[in-house]
Design an enzyme around this catalytic site. Structure first.
Site, PDB file in Angstrom:
ATOM      1  N   HIS A 197       0.861  -1.183   0.000  1.00  0.00           N
ATOM      2  CA  HIS A 197       0.000   0.000   0.000  1.00  0.00           C
ATOM      3  C   HIS A 197       0.899   1.235   0.000  1.00  0.00           C
ATOM      4  O   HIS A 197       1.560   1.524   1.000  1.00  0.00           O
ATOM      5  CB  HIS A 197      -0.926  -0.011   1.213  1.00  0.00           C
ATOM      6  CG  HIS A 197      -1.975  -1.081   1.149  1.00  0.00           C
ATOM      7  ND1 HIS A 197      -2.535  -1.658   2.274  1.00  0.00           N
ATOM      8  CD2 HIS A 197      -2.563  -1.688   0.085  1.00  0.00           C
ATOM      9  CE1 HIS A 197      -3.425  -2.563   1.904  1.00  0.00           C
ATOM     10  NE2 HIS A 197      -3.455  -2.592   0.578  1.00  0.00           N
ATOM     11  N   GLU A 232       1.381   4.059   2.784  1.00  0.00           N
ATOM     12  CA  GLU A 232       1.740   3.655   4.144  1.00  0.00           C
ATOM     13  C   GLU A 232       3.255   3.755   4.325  1.00  0.00           C
ATOM     14  O   GLU A 232       3.962   2.768   4.540  1.00  0.00           O
ATOM     15  CB  GLU A 232       1.199   2.254   4.429  1.00  0.00           C
ATOM     16  CG  GLU A 232      -0.338   2.236   4.377  1.00  0.00           C
ATOM     17  CD  GLU A 232      -0.944   0.846   4.518  1.00  0.00           C
ATOM     18  OE1 GLU A 232      -0.187  -0.140   4.725  1.00  0.00           O
ATOM     19  OE2 GLU A 232      -2.184   0.736   4.409  1.00  0.00           O
ATOM     20  N   HIS A 283       2.814  -2.849   7.205  1.00  0.00           N
ATOM     21  CA  HIS A 283       1.815  -1.852   6.839  1.00  0.00           C
ATOM     22  C   HIS A 283       1.801  -0.719   7.863  1.00  0.00           C
ATOM     23  O   HIS A 283       2.468  -0.799   8.897  1.00  0.00           O
ATOM     24  CB  HIS A 283       0.420  -2.489   6.799  1.00  0.00           C
ATOM     25  CG  HIS A 283       0.194  -3.422   5.654  1.00  0.00           C
ATOM     26  ND1 HIS A 283      -0.597  -3.114   4.577  1.00  0.00           N
ATOM     27  CD2 HIS A 283       0.664  -4.674   5.420  1.00  0.00           C
ATOM     28  CE1 HIS A 283      -0.608  -4.130   3.722  1.00  0.00           C
ATOM     29  NE2 HIS A 283       0.161  -5.084   4.207  1.00  0.00           N
ATOM     30  N   GLU A 295       1.516  -4.135  11.609  1.00  0.00           N
ATOM     31  CA  GLU A 295       0.952  -2.797  11.461  1.00  0.00           C
ATOM     32  C   GLU A 295       1.634  -1.835  12.424  1.00  0.00           C
ATOM     33  O   GLU A 295       2.041  -2.224  13.516  1.00  0.00           O
ATOM     34  CB  GLU A 295      -0.552  -2.820  11.776  1.00  0.00           C
ATOM     35  CG  GLU A 295      -1.378  -3.688  10.841  1.00  0.00           C
ATOM     36  CD  GLU A 295      -1.852  -2.945   9.610  1.00  0.00           C
ATOM     37  OE1 GLU A 295      -1.459  -1.772   9.422  1.00  0.00           O
ATOM     38  OE2 GLU A 295      -2.623  -3.534   8.832  1.00  0.00           O
TER      39      GLU A 295
END
Length: 519
Positions: free
Chosen positions: A262, A265, A360, A433
């Protein structure tokens, strides 16, 4: 290191033209009767209208309605035609206020989150409010104190704006969409100011970083081009291991890590660089890990999306982290190449692929945390929880209580879910994350905003945790480096030996005792 002066902020009382507060939407009926004038500095052409949102603004001068004279200082010039830039449109609201529109991801209008633009031709002491009016997400860390980052040509270090100058609210003037408004005071007329959603980490920055690693000619580091993106950008693969010390009789333990599927990010790239910096250093833990483990790292899985300033998608509008099951070699070539490599390694009896970690950044939660998969066998469930537990002990900003294990249908095409089903039951697949904003530590009462350095520190702690997982701690005393480390390595290792998350402390152990796995 020389300290940079903080960027200026507006005083408490500003001539906001009868606004009760920055966070309140102003009645704009009169504004809608007047068309703002926006002028391309290079072509002199004007643009406007509700649907004028194609591509990034390019040296766009925004002047008062009806103004036709020579440009003046204070007629702001906006630009996002640079790498990872994103700003699609600017509306003049008043002398002090501008509405900003995020350009959607290329070929996909659903995603409008990342912004990154410059402002110049400012007037000294000029005070403004910028309203980012078309976010595609309703939930945001802006509700919890997050703020954009800013730098200028004379102060090139990114800084977060103070939260007191940032407001996030639902605005009736924009279809009740959520708006993020922030106040700012320009102080140096010759400076170019840059604002972004979070600390940018561009494709070019990665290429410069990897080239600098190559120039060091480290015997345990190999860089190769795994493939090319649709726009012919490099898909880099790093292999970090000391092949001379790996036993040929045993299956070689392999850890595979990817980041930036992504593109918006950007914290994922700082974590990834932290992992790499640690693994190639002369730290005794890094030396042991290179002797016993093969690390393969793809630092930027979506280079086109990063270059273009997208938030979620590739050039062609695909969310690559939903296409692991059947990636197209022509539409999703980077994902296709990585999947092929992982499948090939999984079938190689000489290699034991034990970890896949996809890095992420998260837009609504604090701290670092992990997502894992759900299994029927309780013993496998408990084994999967071991690495996050150990990481929680090593990294004060990692939250085990936020870590969860799921099998949501909408996540079926992600790397974690697909590879979790493909690899055998001795392999573990995680999404790592990290918050776009901040973290809470044990006993803290207020969130601590992340910086580029603390993101990289989390990466170093991720790498360090494999020593605990593979129970190699007893080898440290026999593997002290005998030569003098470079100042750069010293700053990254020796300064982190106490109270920084490399190793354990009483607070970490106490916190881990009080936490349990969420299924």
């Amino acid at each position: 290191m020389e300290r940079t002066a903080p960027l200026p902020l507006p005083p408490a009382s500003l001539p906001w033209q009868h606004r009760e507060s920055v966070g309140c939407c102003v009645d704009r009926q009169e504004r809608k009767m007047e068309e703002s004038t926006v002028r391309d500095v290079e072509t002199g052409s004007e643009a406007g209208g509700e649907d004028a949102l194609v591509g990034n603004v390019n040296k766009l001068m925004v002047s008062p309605p009806g103004y036709s004279g020579a440009p003046r200082k204070g007629h702001l010039v906006f630009d996002a035609c640079f790498e990872s830039g994103n700003l699609g449109r600017v509306d003049y609201i008043s002398e002090f206020e501008f509405d900003l529109f995020i350009r959607p991801d290329t070929c996909n209008p659903r995603f409008r989150v990342w912004f990154n633009f410059t402002v110049e031709n400012v007037r000294e002491t000029q005070r403004v409010i910028f309203n980012v009016v078309n976010f595609s997400k309703t939930k945001s860390l802006y509700r919890d104190g997050m703020s954009p980052v800013v730098k200028s040509t004379s102060r090139p270090k990114w800084q977060r704006l103070p939260p007191k100058n940032v407001y996030y609210y639902r605005c009736p003037d924009h279809r009740r969409n959520y708006v993020m408004s922030f106040a700012f005071c320009f102080d140096r007329e010759d400076d170019v100011y840059q604002f972004a959603y979070c600390y940018p980490y561009t494709y070019s920055r990665l290429q410069h970083y990897l080239a600098s690693l190559e120039r060091r000619n480290l015997p345990y580091l190999q860089r190769e081009q795994l493939g090319l993106s649709v726009q012919q950008r490099r898909l880099d693969l790093l292999t970090i291991t000391n092949s001379d010390h790996l036993s040929p009789e045993k299956g070689k333990k392999l850890v595979f890590l990817t980041a930036r599927v992504h593109p918006g990010e950007s914290p994922a790239s700082f974590i990834c660089q932290g992992v790499i910096d640690f693994l190639v250093s002369q730290h005794p833990v890094a030396q042991i890990l290179r002797d016993h483990v093969i690390f393969k790292i793809v630092p930027m899985l979506n280079p086109d999306g990063v270059y273009l300033g997208n938030y979620r998608c590739s050039l062609m509008g695909f969310d690559l982290n939903r296409h692991w099951q059947d990636p197209s070699p022509w539409a999703q070539p980077t994902l296709h190449a990585v999947k092929q490599l992982i499948v090939q390694m999984n079938q190689d009896p000489r290699v034991s692929l034990e970890f896949y970690i996809d890095v992420h950044a998260h837009s609504t939660m604090l701290n670092g945390f992990m997502y894992g998969n759900v299994f029927e066998e309780e013993e496998r469930v408990q084994r999967q929880a071991v690495f996050p537990r150990l990481l929680c002990q090593n990294a004060p900003d990692f939250s085990f209580s936020n870590t969860s294990f799921n099998k949501d249908v909408v996540k079926a095409g992600t790397g974690r879910r697909f590879l979790g089903g493909l690899l055998d039951d001795t392999s573990y697949c995680y999404t790592l994350e990290v918050s776009f904003y901040s973290y809470m530590t044990a006993g803290s009462t207020a969130p601590v905003p992340y910086t580029e350095e603390t993101y990289m520190k989390l990466g170093r702690n991720v790498a360090r945790t494999f020593l605990d997982y593979y129970k190699l701690n007893n080898l440290i005393k026999d593997n002290r480096p005998t030569h003098i480390k470079s100042p750069e390595v010293m700053s990254q290792t020796d300064s982190n030996t106490k109270g920084n998350g490399v190793g354990r402390d009483a607070a970490d152990r106490e916190r881990e005792k009080s936490q349990s796995v969420r299924h």
